[in-house]
Scaffold this active site. Structure first.
Site, mmCIF file in Angstrom:
data_model
loop_
_atom_site.group_PDB
_atom_site.id
_atom_site.type_symbol
_atom_site.label_atom_id
_atom_site.label_comp_id
_atom_site.label_asym_id
_atom_site.label_seq_id
_atom_site.Cartn_x
_atom_site.Cartn_y
_atom_site.Cartn_z
ATOM 1 N N TYR A 79 -1.067 -1.000 10.591
ATOM 2 C CA TYR A 79 -1.124 -1.189 9.132
ATOM 3 C C TYR A 79 0.201 -0.740 8.516
ATOM 4 C CZ TYR A 79 -3.280 -1.195 4.431
ATOM 5 O OH TYR A 79 -3.589 -1.450 3.105
ATOM 6 N N SER A 91 0.874 -1.171 0.000
ATOM 7 C CA SER A 91 0.000 0.000 0.000
ATOM 8 C C SER A 91 0.912 1.222 0.000
ATOM 9 C CB SER A 91 -0.835 -0.017 1.291
ATOM 10 O OG SER A 91 -1.399 1.253 1.539
HETATM 11 N N1 LIG Z 1 -8.698 -0.894 -0.910
HETATM 12 C C1 LIG Z 1 -7.718 -0.033 -0.846
HETATM 13 O O1 LIG Z 1 -7.942 1.191 -0.966
HETATM 14 C C2 LIG Z 1 -6.303 -0.509 -0.651
HETATM 15 C C3 LIG Z 1 -5.294 0.464 -0.688
HETATM 16 C C4 LIG Z 1 -3.972 0.058 -0.511
HETATM 17 C C5 LIG Z 1 -3.673 -1.274 -0.330
HETATM 18 N N2 LIG Z 1 -4.669 -2.192 -0.298
HETATM 19 C C6 LIG Z 1 -4.282 -3.586 -0.103
HETATM 20 O O2 LIG Z 1 -4.893 -4.381 -1.107
HETATM 21 C C7 LIG Z 1 -5.118 -5.702 -0.615
HETATM 22 C C8 LIG Z 1 -6.566 -6.099 -0.852
HETATM 23 O O3 LIG Z 1 -7.400 -5.203 -0.144
HETATM 24 P P1 LIG Z 1 -8.944 -4.995 -0.457
HETATM 25 O O4 LIG Z 1 -9.195 -3.554 -0.563
HETATM 26 O O5 LIG Z 1 -9.378 -5.904 -1.543
HETATM 27 O O6 LIG Z 1 -9.534 -5.478 0.952
HETATM 28 P P2 LIG Z 1 -10.820 -6.342 1.313
HETATM 29 O O7 LIG Z 1 -11.903 -6.144 0.297
HETATM 30 O O8 LIG Z 1 -11.087 -6.083 2.743
HETATM 31 O O9 LIG Z 1 -10.271 -7.822 1.121
HETATM 32 C C9 LIG Z 1 -9.332 -8.369 2.001
HETATM 33 C C10 LIG Z 1 -9.108 -9.792 1.605
HETATM 34 O O10 LIG Z 1 -8.220 -10.389 2.562
HETATM 35 C C11 LIG Z 1 -8.811 -11.589 3.024
HETATM 36 N N3 LIG Z 1 -8.504 -11.864 4.424
HETATM 37 C C12 LIG Z 1 -8.643 -11.062 5.490
HETATM 38 N N4 LIG Z 1 -8.353 -11.738 6.617
HETATM 39 C C13 LIG Z 1 -8.033 -12.996 6.240
HETATM 40 C C14 LIG Z 1 -7.655 -14.165 6.937
HETATM 41 N N5 LIG Z 1 -7.575 -14.205 8.282
HETATM 42 N N6 LIG Z 1 -7.399 -15.288 6.214
HETATM 43 C C15 LIG Z 1 -7.506 -15.295 4.872
HETATM 44 N N7 LIG Z 1 -7.873 -14.219 4.147
HETATM 45 C C16 LIG Z 1 -8.132 -13.082 4.830
HETATM 46 C C17 LIG Z 1 -10.301 -11.375 2.890
HETATM 47 O O11 LIG Z 1 -10.923 -12.645 2.853
HETATM 48 P P3 LIG Z 1 -12.457 -12.839 3.374
HETATM 49 O O12 LIG Z 1 -13.156 -11.600 2.975
HETATM 50 O O13 LIG Z 1 -12.912 -14.047 2.616
HETATM 51 O O14 LIG Z 1 -12.378 -12.990 4.825
HETATM 52 C C18 LIG Z 1 -10.378 -10.627 1.578
HETATM 53 O O15 LIG Z 1 -10.353 -11.519 0.496
HETATM 54 C C19 LIG Z 1 -4.710 -5.662 0.862
HETATM 55 O O16 LIG Z 1 -3.401 -6.151 0.989
HETATM 56 C C20 LIG Z 1 -4.757 -4.184 1.204
HETATM 57 O O17 LIG Z 1 -3.909 -3.865 2.280
HETATM 58 C C21 LIG Z 1 -5.971 -1.842 -0.446
#
Ligand SMILES: NC(=O)c1ccc[n+]([C@@H]2O[C@H](COP(=O)([O-])OP(=O)(O)OC[C@H]3O[C@@H](n4cnc5c(N)ncnc54)[C@H](OP(=O)(O)O)[C@@H]3O)[C@@H](O)[C@H]2O)c1
Length: 263
Positions: free
Chosen positions: A145, A132
């Protein structure tokens, strides 16, 4: 690395970015294994894309280790799963701290070790870590984070050097604020005027590029945020002062409130 016919393991496939990643990788002809915790989201997604699904909780140490065995041959690992880990450290129980570290940092490290061993034997493979911009610049209300995402960056850069002689590439992807789906969009926080966003598809496209061209790092954010992250790296005290003035704490506090149920 050519993704056509490559076996690609994607963690966090049920999330906003993970679903876009799965689709983009499938479009490139990859053979996918998708993982996440929510079977009710994972299984229909895997069925739509014609691939395998493995339900796994990466906070469970034995599960994180067993996942690679279950996945079989992995040519590309995309470590995308994470918890938002937002809010003040003082609000976290020790168990919640452990869970954030396990999911965001320990599981990607363990999975990388196991995947890299088989890749190095074949002289071919690629590891992708979804960090991120919070892995380049710190902000208030995000210490945990920031710890995991900064940690991921250092880990990936060092590992890239170690795996280079073995024909294994390592990339880190740094998204900024991602609209429409995912942990930021779901928190319902509005950004100040002029702060731009990118889409989950943009993250997926950048990830595909990083693998195909073996890029060490790739940002997925508008220029202003990328410059902000750069300043955060070279002048963190200045960056903190600018964020304070620009209302950065309001955003981080809003995120922490909107993401409280994901600790
Ligand atoms: N969205 C943003 O603006 C943003 C910005 C910068 C970086 N990121 C990074 O991008 C990546 C994806 O984020 P996102 O926005 O798609 O978030 P999200 O929609 O909250 O998805 C998070 C994912 O991680 C999985 N996860 C969480 N806890 C888990 C566990 N204990 N075991 C296995 N899987 C687990 C969730 O699985 P379940 O839902 O099935 O539990 C889900 O598939 C992350 O690394 C995040 O830090 C996101």
């Amino acid at each position: 690395m050519d993704l056509r016919g490559a076996n690609v393991l994607v963690t966090g496939a049920t999330g906003g970015i993970g679903q876009a990643l799965a689709k983009a990788l499938a479009d490139r002809g990859a053979r996918l294994v998708l993982t996440g915790r929510r079977a009710e989201v994972l299984e229909p997604l895997a069925e739509r894309l014609g691939c395998r699904a493995i339900v796994a909780d990466l906070a469970d140490r034995a599960t994180a280790e067993g996942l690679l065995d279950e996945a079989g041959r992995v040519d590309v690992l995309v470590a995308n799963a994470a918890l938002p880990a937002s809010g003040l450290l003082s609000e976290y129980s020790i168990a919640q701290i452990d869970r954030a570290l396990d999911v965001n940092l320990r599981a990607p490290i363990v999975m990388a070790k196991l995947a890299a061993a088989q890749m190095a034997d074949r002289g071919r493979g690629h590891l992708v870590f979804v960090s991120s911009l919070s892995g380049k610049a710190a902000s208030g209300h995000a210490s945990l984070y920031n710890a995991t995402k900064f940690g991921m960056r250092g880990f990936a850069l060092a590992l890239r050097e170690d795996l280079r002689p073995h024909g294994v590439g390592v990339s880190t992807v740094f998204p900024g604020f991602i609209r429409d789906a995912g942990m930021f969009a779901e928190a319902g926080v509005s950004l100040p005027r002029g702060v731009g966003t990118r889409s989950p598809r943009d993250v997926a496209r950048a990830t595909v590029r990083a693998v195909e061209r073996d890029l060490a790092e790739i940002d997925v954010a508008p220029l202003g945020l990328r410059i902000g992250a750069l300043i955060g790296g070279v002048a963190p005290v200045l960056s903190a002062a600018v964020q304070r003035r620009a209302g950065g704490h309001r955003i981080s506090q809003g995120l922490a409130d909107g993401q409280r149920d994901k600790r």
